[in-house]
Design an enzyme around this catalytic site. Structure first.
Site, mmCIF file in Angstrom:
data_model
loop_
_atom_site.group_PDB
_atom_site.id
_atom_site.type_symbol
_atom_site.label_atom_id
_atom_site.label_comp_id
_atom_site.label_asym_id
_atom_site.label_seq_id
_atom_site.Cartn_x
_atom_site.Cartn_y
_atom_site.Cartn_z
ATOM 1 N N GLU A 57 0.825 -1.206 0.000
ATOM 2 C CA GLU A 57 0.000 0.000 0.000
ATOM 3 C C GLU A 57 0.859 1.255 0.000
ATOM 4 O O GLU A 57 0.584 2.219 -0.738
ATOM 5 C CB GLU A 57 -0.919 0.009 1.230
ATOM 6 N N CYS A 80 -2.404 -3.659 7.204
ATOM 7 C CA CYS A 80 -1.952 -3.920 8.572
ATOM 8 C C CYS A 80 -2.252 -2.731 9.474
ATOM 9 O O CYS A 80 -2.435 -1.605 9.025
ATOM 10 C CB CYS A 80 -0.459 -4.247 8.589
ATOM 11 N N ALA A 158 12.118 -39.179 -3.528
ATOM 12 C CA ALA A 158 12.155 -39.868 -4.811
ATOM 13 C C ALA A 158 12.167 -41.360 -4.554
ATOM 14 O O ALA A 158 12.828 -41.843 -3.627
ATOM 15 C CB ALA A 158 13.393 -39.456 -5.604
ATOM 16 N N SER A 165 14.227 -46.156 -1.990
ATOM 17 C CA SER A 165 14.966 -44.905 -2.151
ATOM 18 C C SER A 165 16.447 -45.147 -2.405
ATOM 19 O O SER A 165 17.187 -44.218 -2.701
ATOM 20 C CB SER A 165 14.807 -44.033 -0.902
ATOM 21 N N ALA A 168 20.192 -52.140 -2.684
ATOM 22 C CA ALA A 168 20.644 -52.947 -1.555
ATOM 23 C C ALA A 168 22.053 -52.580 -1.111
ATOM 24 O O ALA A 168 22.391 -52.709 0.071
ATOM 25 C CB ALA A 168 20.564 -54.426 -1.911
ATOM 26 N N TRP A 174 21.244 -42.255 -9.825
ATOM 27 C CA TRP A 174 20.120 -41.349 -9.567
ATOM 28 C C TRP A 174 18.839 -42.136 -9.729
ATOM 29 O O TRP A 174 18.625 -42.754 -10.773
ATOM 30 C CB TRP A 174 20.128 -40.162 -10.549
ATOM 31 N N ARG A 188 12.133 -26.348 -4.185
ATOM 32 C CA ARG A 188 12.974 -25.854 -3.087
ATOM 33 C C ARG A 188 12.933 -24.329 -3.010
ATOM 34 O O ARG A 188 12.870 -23.748 -1.930
ATOM 35 C CB ARG A 188 14.426 -26.280 -3.305
ATOM 36 N N GLY A 273 16.222 -38.406 5.182
ATOM 37 C CA GLY A 273 16.092 -39.818 4.879
ATOM 38 C C GLY A 273 14.848 -40.443 5.486
ATOM 39 O O GLY A 273 14.001 -39.763 6.082
ATOM 40 N N ALA A 279 9.701 -39.880 11.471
ATOM 41 C CA ALA A 279 9.495 -39.135 12.716
ATOM 42 C C ALA A 279 8.482 -38.017 12.518
ATOM 43 O O ALA A 279 7.601 -37.796 13.367
ATOM 44 C CB ALA A 279 10.828 -38.577 13.206
#
Length: 358
Positions: A57, A80, A158, A165, A168, A174, A188, A273, A279
């Site tokens: 403004e 505001c 991914a 991901s 083994a 990639w 990002r 990861g 978590a």
């Protein structure tokens, strides 16, 4: 009180300029303002360019000068009503002599709200709610953070078609295509924090910066947040000078988010990861999921997410699909580079977060 077609056009323009590229993300919302004269013609416009700069403004009023008297101010967010680094926009509009204010979204920040009352007390006509959803979409993470007292969390990962991901032997470069990785950098750049755990930093030594199609580091880097108790080698790339980094010495997702909220951060891009992701999921702190799925099978290897403590199918965590996007190879890439699928999802029961931007 209704709104005119000229005011609708002005609001669309205000939303567009509010989203101007290069505006730093963080504690402040994106806001645009367009001033109209009595005939509905544009007098001036302005947008907020980041913390410490004039609000939208104020920028528009400065451009209009005395012509602002009797004008209509069309703003994406309620003006505001507090003094921070700059003065209250509601008072600036009163002093400029505008006769009408049309805004989209009511300010959810209790410290800044109250502009409507100030304007009406000065005899200014006020209309709210024009293009409300578009305005909330513009500031979806900021609005969420203000309303919930913590940053909005997007978990990105991914995976192969069978949910791996890494192979083994631990190799993972990639899994996703180059085009998918470039799309990740674009996402990002929409956040103000990129988060990983100490395990990911030690195993992969990631830079965690936003890079463009020629892999050049771009300006306005998100804060790099590393979560975990263990000490890390100062020579790791996450501690270089390409972007700021904070080491959050906790295993508690809520504590990590509280620290980031205190730092004025509003949108976390969680790229850690499987254990860190698990978590956050178990704590109910994932608000959006972005998954890049490669048409690849491994049959064994590291799961894309760690143990969620789910023992039976009835306890499964269900997600609602918001968007599905094919990510084809970019021009110049080998035709063998596979098409990846980008899924955007949200935990069931959460309000839609408006990722549908493609």
């Amino acid at each position: 009180m209704g709104t005119s077609e000229a005011e609708s056009r002005a609001m669309r323009r205000a939303l567009t300029i509010a989203a101007t590229a290069g505006v730093p993300l963080g504690p402040n919302p994106r806001v645009g303002c367009v001033l109209l004269d009595a005939d509905g013609q544009v007098l001036a416009e302005g947008f907020h360019r980041g913390a410490g700069t004039p609000h939208a403004e104020a920028a528009a009023l400065s451009e209009a000068g005395e012509a602002a008297r009797g004008a209509t101010a069309v703003v994406t967010l309620e003006p505001c009503n507090h003094t921070g680094r700059t003065g209250p926009c509601s008072q600036a509009l009163v002093e400029a002599g505008v006769s009408r204010v049309v805004y989209a979204q009511t300010d959810p920040n209790v410290e800044a709200s109250g502009g409507t009352q100030t304007l009406r007390s000065a005899g200014i006509e006020v209309v709210s709610g024009l293009m409300l959803e578009e305005s909330r979409r513009l500031n979806r993470a900021w609005t969420f953070a203000v309303e919930h007292g913590r940053p909005f969390v997007t978990w990105k990962f991914a995976t192969t078609l069978d949910g791996r991901s890494a192979a083994a032997d631990g190799t993972s470069r990639w899994i996703s295509s180059r085009a998918a990785r470039l799309d990740t950098h674009r996402l990002r750049a929409e956040c103000d924090v990129v988060m990983v755990g100490t395990g990911t930093v030690e195993a992969d030594d990631p830079a965690l910066t936003v890079r463009d199609e020629v892999d050049a580091v771009v300006p306005h880097q998100p804060l790099r947040a590393v979560v975990g108790l263990r000490d890390l080698d100062a020579g790791l790339r996450v501690f270089d000078d390409a972007a700021d980094t904070v080491h959050l010495r906790t295993r508690d997702p809520r504590a990590a988010l509280a620290s980031l909220h205190t730092l004025g951060r509003r949108h976390v891009f969680l790229e850690g990861g499987p254990r860190l992701a698990a978590a956050f999921l178990q704590a109910g702190l994932v608000d959006e999921v972005v998954a890049y799925v490669a048409p690849t099978l491994l049959g064994a290897g590291r799961s894309a997410v760690g143990d969620l403590g789910i023992a039976t199918i009835s306890d499964a965590l269900h997600l609602d699909v918001e968007d599905v996007l094919l990510v084809p190879p970019h021009a110049g890439e080998t035709p063998a580079d596979p098409v990846n699928v980008r899924l955007t999802l949200r935990p069931r029961g959460r309000r839609e977060t408006h990722r549908k931007d493609q």
